[in-house]
Write an enzyme that holds these catalytic residues in place. Structure first.
Site, PDB file in Angstrom:
ATOM      1  N   GLY A   1       0.766  -1.300  -0.058  1.00 16.07           N
ATOM      2  CA  GLY A   1       0.072  -0.011   0.072  1.00 16.07           C
ATOM      3  C   GLY A   1       0.921   1.341   0.122  1.00 16.07           C
ATOM      4  N   CYS A   2       0.376   2.468  -0.066  1.00 18.18           N
ATOM      5  CA  CYS A   2       0.959   3.363  -0.304  1.00 18.18           C
ATOM      6  C   CYS A   2       1.290   4.249   0.870  1.00 18.18           C
ATOM      7  CB  CYS A   2      -0.184   4.612  -1.230  1.00 18.18           C
ATOM      8  SG  CYS A   2      -1.700   5.315  -0.310  1.00 18.18           S
ATOM      9  N   TYR A   3       0.073   4.195   1.428  1.00 13.32           N
ATOM     10  CA  TYR A   3       1.008   4.933   3.409  1.00 13.32           C
ATOM     11  C   TYR A   3       1.974   3.717   3.557  1.00 13.32           C
ATOM     12  CZ  TYR A   3      -2.152   8.209   4.186  1.00 13.32           C
ATOM     13  OH  TYR A   3      -2.957   9.259   3.894  1.00 13.32           O
TER      14      TYR A   3
ATOM     15  N   ALA B   1       5.329   4.583   2.126  1.00 11.53           N
ATOM     16  CA  ALA B   1       6.185   5.338   2.483  1.00 11.53           C
ATOM     17  C   ALA B   1       7.001   5.191   4.086  1.00 11.53           C
ATOM     18  CB  ALA B   1       5.214   6.450   2.647  1.00 11.53           C
TER      19      ALA B   1
END
Length: 342
Positions: A146-148, A151
């Site tokens: 996932g994106c979060y 990061a």
């Protein structure tokens, strides 16, 4: 190779389609819906930006998909691939799944955080979590992160893998642009609401929390929890994760810098910002993650700032990076190496 995209009309799917069109190893792209009852339709009727692309989106047919393609990408909403994954796992067919359905190994955790029926445990066990910098996958079923999670994990990896921090002190304040919420209009994504505004959402409830913990615990089983807050900000794309943690005794700025350099010195898509701080615009439309860090001697707190483009490194870009790993290609192939600027 021939590549299939299931779910091309969402933001991640359209960016993936753009990238695969520029990938020198991809000869043909075939498009499918995720239900066999879907009526055939043309891409240019579904995505106005592709008005010159009169390409058919065909109904879902697993046998046809595996017969006509070398790899399949799922860019579908949560709850879809949990029902569709079995034939691909049985055949050991190459899959890169951008949804969250196959990321968590515990079905109960998936049901708790996604509020949907999970895939069976034996299927989840076969899927491989594809955090590209640390878990390159060379065959089988890739659960694209996932994106979060991407990061946050890239920001925390040097601290956790090198055992530099108090594991009970991790706090993440993550902010995302509007495209992370998908195309469906909601009150919080309405221009009149989000313009000149910011709003925390899913506080202590975001579905990427267990995904982050699962990977952190593989690096250090002592990680039990983290404080993770997500905030919507009025930009189209991009994530900034501000990560705070307390250093262990003896950890100084020099050791921090050494840890980041050791983890990422040879990584093509992680850039270390040693003068100044990363910003979202500097990674826009790219597959880069930019990282900056500092140790405040007064508060005795480490700050790591991690920025990515949520549709690229947080979704389609990392999926293409995983494609390159899977087929033993240069990992930069088909990915822009210069961010969009200004």
């Amino acid at each position: 190779m021939n590549a299939a995209i299931i779910g091309v009309t969402g933001y991640s799917g359209t960016v993936l389609y753009q990238l695969l069109n520029q990938h020198p190893a991809v000869e043909n792209i075939h498009l499918y819906g995720h239900q066999d009852t879907d009526a055939p339709r043309f891409l240019n009727d579904e995505v106005e930006a592709f008005c010159d692309r009169r390409i058919m989106i065909e109904p879902y047919d697993v046998r046809k998909i595996m017969a006509e393609n070398d790899v399949v990408f799922f860019a579908t909403p949560a709850g879809v691939t949990a029902k569709l994954a079995q034939p691909y796992l049985d055949a050991d067919f190459p899959v890169i799944d951008l949804s969250g359905d196959m990321r968590l190994k515990d079905p109960k955790e998936y049901a708790k955080w996604y509020h949907k029926d999970p895939a069976p445990a034996d299927q989840l066990a076969k899927a491989q979590y594809g955090l590209a910098e640390f878990n390159p996958v060379h065959a089988g079923y890739v659960a694209n992160p996932g994106c979060y999670a991407t990061a946050t994990l890239l920001g925390l990896a040097p601290l956790v893998k090198k055992h530099l921090i108090d594991l009970d002190s991790i706090i993440v304040d993550a902010k995302s642009g509007l495209s992370g919420a998908g195309k469906k209009l909601t009150t919080s994504s309405h221009f009149a609401w989000i313009n000149e505004n910011s709003q925390p959402y899913k506080v202590n409830q975001h579905q990427h929390i267990p995904e982050i913990l699962q990977q952190l615990q593989q690096w250090d089983a002592g990680v039990k929890a983290l404080q993770f807050t997500t905030t919507l900000i009025p930009v189209t794309r991009g994530i900034m994760a501000s990560i705070y943690a307390k250093p262990l005794p003896g950890v100084d700025e020099e050791k921090l810098t050494a840890a980041f350099e050791e983890c990422y010195g040879k990584r093509r898509f992680v850039r270390l910002v040693k003068n100044g701080w990363p910003s979202i615009k500097e990674v826009s439309h790219s597959n880069f993650c930019d990282l900056g860090w500092a140790l405040d001697p007064n508060s005795h707190t480490i700050l790591v700032v991690s920025v990515i483009d949520n549709l690229m490194k947080g979704a389609a870009g990392q999926a293409v990076q995983n494609l390159n790993h899977m087929f033993e290609l240069d990992e930069t192939l088909g990915l822009p190496m210069i961010p969009s600027w200004p």
